[in-house]
Design a protein around this motif. Sequence first.
Motif: not given
Length: 121
Positions: A79-102
């Motif tokens: 994140l922009s404040n420097g926090q480094d997060d981890a997420y379950p893969d079910v709650d994220t999508v592959p980068l190209e799919e994210a681009f398509r959605i956005i």
Amino acid sequence: MIESWAVDDGSAVQVVLGTLRTRIGEGQLETWLTSSSGRKLAFVTNSERAMVVLMDHQDDVGEHAVAPGAAGSSDGFVLSNGQDDAYPDVDTVPLEEAFRIIDHIVGRGAWPADAHWAVDR
């Protein structure tokens, strides 16, 4: 009426995917977009997967893109404040799919019909 979108730093978004790719290339893995109607679109990536969240207003917990059936988790979502997060893969999508959605949300105002998302409200 289709909304117009701007990066939260105030810069207008002409080509949303170009803007996101440029920001990722500069090491900015978190981007917030705000629409002319007050909706917020959050994008954070680890350069392989992305968390995409659409909120109706500032205090809305919103809804986020999901990948049904995905197993495991991924880290490196900085994140922009420097926090480094981890997420379950079910709650994220592959980068190209994210681009398509956005691209679809910014261009048409709604999730693509074939995208999967979870309502967090």
